[in-house]
Design a protein around this motif. Sequence first.
Motif, PDB file in Angstrom:
ATOM      1  N   UNK A 497      -3.300  -0.178  -5.493  1.00  0.00           N
ATOM      2  CA  UNK A 497      -1.822   0.040  -5.364  1.00  0.00           C
ATOM      3  C   UNK A 497      -1.576   1.629  -5.968  1.00  0.00           C
ATOM      4  N   UNK A 498      -2.476   1.956  -7.029  1.00  0.00           N
ATOM      5  CA  UNK A 498      -2.233   3.408  -7.531  1.00  0.00           C
ATOM      6  C   UNK A 498      -2.916   4.286  -6.447  1.00  0.00           C
ATOM      7  N   UNK A 499      -3.638   4.078  -5.648  1.00  0.00           N
ATOM      8  CA  UNK A 499      -4.408   5.086  -4.854  1.00  0.00           C
ATOM      9  C   UNK A 499      -3.773   4.939  -3.392  1.00  0.00           C
ATOM     10  N   UNK A 500      -2.426   4.297  -3.134  1.00  0.00           N
ATOM     11  CA  UNK A 500      -1.880   4.315  -1.978  1.00  0.00           C
ATOM     12  C   UNK A 500      -1.705   5.741  -1.325  1.00  0.00           C
ATOM     13  N   UNK A 501      -1.512   5.905  -0.242  1.00  0.00           N
ATOM     14  CA  UNK A 501      -1.693   7.260   0.564  1.00  0.00           C
ATOM     15  C   UNK A 501      -0.250   7.829   0.285  1.00  0.00           C
ATOM     16  N   UNK A 502       0.887   7.235   0.403  1.00  0.00           N
ATOM     17  CA  UNK A 502       2.273   7.694   0.187  1.00  0.00           C
ATOM     18  C   UNK A 502       2.728   7.459  -1.381  1.00  0.00           C
ATOM     19  N   UNK A 513       1.245  -0.852 -16.617  1.00  0.00           N
ATOM     20  CA  UNK A 513       1.220  -1.518 -17.713  1.00  0.00           C
ATOM     21  C   UNK A 513       1.509  -3.164 -17.593  1.00  0.00           C
ATOM     22  N   UNK A 514       2.575  -3.275 -16.734  1.00  0.00           N
ATOM     23  CA  UNK A 514       3.003  -4.627 -16.791  1.00  0.00           C
ATOM     24  C   UNK A 514       1.935  -5.412 -15.749  1.00  0.00           C
ATOM     25  N   UNK A 515       1.614  -4.841 -14.753  1.00  0.00           N
ATOM     26  CA  UNK A 515       0.618  -5.456 -13.744  1.00  0.00           C
ATOM     27  C   UNK A 515      -0.522  -5.767 -14.496  1.00  0.00           C
ATOM     28  N   UNK A 516      -1.017  -4.834 -15.409  1.00  0.00           N
ATOM     29  CA  UNK A 516      -2.462  -5.238 -15.881  1.00  0.00           C
ATOM     30  C   UNK A 516      -2.353  -6.271 -16.837  1.00  0.00           C
ATOM     31  N   UNK A 517      -1.290  -6.485 -17.490  1.00  0.00           N
ATOM     32  CA  UNK A 517      -0.929  -7.676 -18.354  1.00  0.00           C
ATOM     33  C   UNK A 517      -0.585  -8.940 -17.528  1.00  0.00           C
ATOM     34  N   UNK A 518      -0.366  -8.750 -16.427  1.00  0.00           N
ATOM     35  CA  UNK A 518       0.170  -9.914 -15.559  1.00  0.00           C
ATOM     36  C   UNK A 518       1.280 -10.418 -15.709  1.00  0.00           C
ATOM     37  N   UNK A 519       2.254  -9.495 -16.215  1.00  0.00           N
ATOM     38  CA  UNK A 519       3.669  -9.613 -16.385  1.00  0.00           C
ATOM     39  C   UNK A 519       4.567  -9.248 -15.080  1.00  0.00           C
ATOM     40  N   UNK A 520       4.060  -8.641 -14.383  1.00  0.00           N
ATOM     41  CA  UNK A 520       4.747  -8.105 -13.053  1.00  0.00           C
ATOM     42  C   UNK A 520       3.844  -8.548 -11.656  1.00  0.00           C
ATOM     43  N   UNK A 521       4.517  -9.206 -10.731  1.00  0.00           N
ATOM     44  CA  UNK A 521       3.894  -9.678  -9.535  1.00  0.00           C
ATOM     45  C   UNK A 521       3.380  -8.434  -8.721  1.00  0.00           C
ATOM     46  N   UNK A 522       2.285  -8.505  -8.131  1.00  0.00           N
ATOM     47  CA  UNK A 522       1.790  -7.538  -7.302  1.00  0.00           C
ATOM     48  C   UNK A 522       2.043  -7.372  -5.881  1.00  0.00           C
ATOM     49  N   UNK A 523       2.408  -6.422  -5.469  1.00  0.00           N
ATOM     50  CA  UNK A 523       2.448  -6.101  -4.048  1.00  0.00           C
ATOM     51  C   UNK A 523       1.156  -6.198  -3.538  1.00  0.00           C
ATOM     52  N   UNK A 524       1.333  -6.165  -2.054  1.00  0.00           N
ATOM     53  CA  UNK A 524       0.148  -6.198  -1.120  1.00  0.00           C
ATOM     54  C   UNK A 524      -0.048  -4.759  -0.686  1.00  0.00           C
ATOM     55  N   UNK A 525      -1.360  -4.104  -1.311  1.00  0.00           N
ATOM     56  CA  UNK A 525      -1.630  -2.823  -0.739  1.00  0.00           C
ATOM     57  C   UNK A 525      -2.028  -2.588   0.448  1.00  0.00           C
ATOM     58  N   UNK A 526      -1.655  -1.312   1.096  1.00  0.00           N
ATOM     59  CA  UNK A 526      -2.249  -0.837   2.272  1.00  0.00           C
ATOM     60  C   UNK A 526      -3.372  -0.068   2.336  1.00  0.00           C
ATOM     61  N   UNK A 527      -4.381  -0.278   3.205  1.00  0.00           N
ATOM     62  CA  UNK A 527      -5.712   0.578   3.325  1.00  0.00           C
ATOM     63  C   UNK A 527      -5.163   1.898   3.726  1.00  0.00           C
ATOM     64  N   UNK A 528      -5.779   2.868   3.028  1.00  0.00           N
ATOM     65  CA  UNK A 528      -5.379   4.409   3.566  1.00  0.00           C
ATOM     66  C   UNK A 528      -6.133   4.601   4.654  1.00  0.00           C
ATOM     67  N   UNK A 529      -5.459   5.359   5.714  1.00  0.00           N
ATOM     68  CA  UNK A 529      -6.277   5.581   6.885  1.00  0.00           C
ATOM     69  C   UNK A 529      -7.636   6.369   6.811  1.00  0.00           C
ATOM     70  N   UNK A 530      -7.534   7.170   5.706  1.00  0.00           N
ATOM     71  CA  UNK A 530      -8.935   7.834   5.704  1.00  0.00           C
ATOM     72  C   UNK A 530     -10.162   7.037   5.016  1.00  0.00           C
ATOM     73  N   UNK A 531      -9.860   5.610   4.813  1.00  0.00           N
ATOM     74  CA  UNK A 531     -11.037   5.061   4.426  1.00  0.00           C
ATOM     75  C   UNK A 531     -11.575   3.906   5.520  1.00  0.00           C
ATOM     76  N   UNK A 532     -10.772   4.361   6.872  1.00  0.00           N
ATOM     77  CA  UNK A 532     -11.109   3.262   7.856  1.00  0.00           C
ATOM     78  C   UNK A 532     -11.965   4.038   8.941  1.00  0.00           C
ATOM     79  N   UNK A 533     -12.999   3.327   9.150  1.00  0.00           N
ATOM     80  CA  UNK A 533     -13.855   3.642  10.287  1.00  0.00           C
ATOM     81  C   UNK A 533     -14.492   5.035  10.105  1.00  0.00           C
ATOM     82  N   UNK A 534     -14.923   5.580   8.890  1.00  0.00           N
ATOM     83  CA  UNK A 534     -15.475   6.848   8.718  1.00  0.00           C
ATOM     84  C   UNK A 534     -16.947   6.627   9.273  1.00  0.00           C
ATOM     85  N   UNK A 535     -17.331   8.023  10.062  1.00  0.00           N
ATOM     86  CA  UNK A 535     -18.543   8.160  10.733  1.00  0.00           C
ATOM     87  C   UNK A 535     -19.460   8.216   9.400  1.00  0.00           C
ATOM     88  N   UNK A 536     -20.911   7.429   9.554  1.00  0.00           N
ATOM     89  CA  UNK A 536     -21.631   7.601   8.694  1.00  0.00           C
ATOM     90  C   UNK A 536     -22.631   8.452   9.002  1.00  0.00           C
TER      91      UNK A 536
END
Length: 536
Positions: A497-502, A513-536
């Motif tokens: 979540x912290x490394x989201x593109x936007x 801090x609240x998320x780390x302690x389990x006190x806040x519900x986590x959203x579903x992160x989106x995969x940044x486009x630059x991590x998809x299908x990179x050429x090896x």
Amino acid sequence: MDLVGSVETIVKLGLTIKEAVDTVRRNEEECSEIRERVLRVGDILSPLQETGSMDDSPAISGALEDLEKTLWRAHTLVEACQEKSTICLFCTAGKQSTQLRKVQEDITQKVMVVIFATNVQLTMILTRLDRPCPQTRESFHMGLEVSLPGDSSVGHTLAFSRPARRAHPAPAPPQSSPATTPAFAVPRRRRPLPFASTAAQDGRSRPPPSMSTASCVQTINGWRKFSSLELETATNHFSEDNLIGRGAFAAVFKGVLRDGLGVAIKKFKHPYQLPAAHINDELSLVSKLQHKNIVKFIGYGYEVIEKVDGFDDNKHQAQESHYFLVEEYMPNGSLDDIIYGSRIEWSSLFGIVQGIAQGLHYLHEQQLVHSDLKPNNILLDSDTNPKITDFGIARILDHGDDMPRDINYLAGTVGYMSPEYIVEGILSTKYDVYSFGVMLLEIISSMCRSKPAPRQASIEWAWMARQAGQMEELLDPSLYAEFQLKEIRRCMEVGLLCTQFKPADRPAMSDVLAMLDGKKKLRTPKQPGYTKGRKA
């Protein structure tokens, strides 16, 4: 693939786009945004290539090729905005505006793929991103991450200047592109941007105030001022045996004061490569920070020594100034040592993560952006408590969360800089959040049975691990208990979540801090486009 030629083609293509933008008739705002991005891209890629950070691998070659194609697409769209007709070459003006915004994002994604492919830790301080004419180019300062064998408790930068480059013919478009390339014209020069003052209250980069040598360092009320003699005694005359680290702007020594207190002494080099106002800003800034997860400021030193320069008939009186910053000494090195050296169990790692998050939250409450958060700048005390250090390029926000865009200035470490800062020059607290997320994922990857994933490569590693869903097969079982897997997975989600593109999709540090302690519900992160299908 000729990497030099490829990077130079991208740089020249940026100048070509700039010239095209100067004569557009529609969508001026979107076209201007593209111009700023492509020029900044060239300024960033050139040092990566010239310092040997890019090898001739298929990954880098493919990434540069994709970036060049995207820039040609941007050039074609910009040229279409020069048409006199109210109907553009491809679509109505409204749809064209959408395509321009889409290509802006594509440029950022492709640049991030290039940075992923380089997989280096390179600390940059570019203070003169003038837009060059094709005949000459302003030199800039850049830093390379360096550390000394046996003690990496302090991270530093090594700066140098790049010489001017000769002009080359304008790049030819790829065969698949219908665009034609206009000849280069000499663009109007921009004024060089001075080094940004770290304590600029209006949030803008500006020239340091004029001051004499004798008044460069202000008196810092309530803090101890050390004499040069005291600090020389503490370090055995700044002996190489006490050297912790050395950078372009300062060297750091371990010292022991008369009362037995161990300290780290930052000795700024003479003559200084930073303006005196910048040194004064750093001293003033760190003296005001009081938090258990921030390295403690102890005092400072400033002394002017009268000396005689020259020989025989040319002798003259001169002054030599010495500046020092004294902080508490961290005996357990840096987080970098933990990630890539002496691995420790998860319970201790989680304590380090929480401490970094608390320290960063405190900085953001002070409207301060650290701008260079990375494992080398997280030091560990005798109880392995983490403390954030090195505020040399920190910036103060004064107008809400976002600073005005700073196209002509870039400072940070490749691998930890956020996408919007790299390409757009936008600096906000979300820059630090991104850096924190990269470090968090690096920390988790350090528990792997194999080697840890360095820097931004940890983002891609985390996505692959998340999709595989078998964390226990990836991690070394000796470093965690089974009941801790849930906590580790939660931390991985927080890192993603912290490394989201936007920036808007990244949480604030209070939420982290609240998320780390389990006190806040986590959203579903989106995969940044630059991590998809990179050429090896």
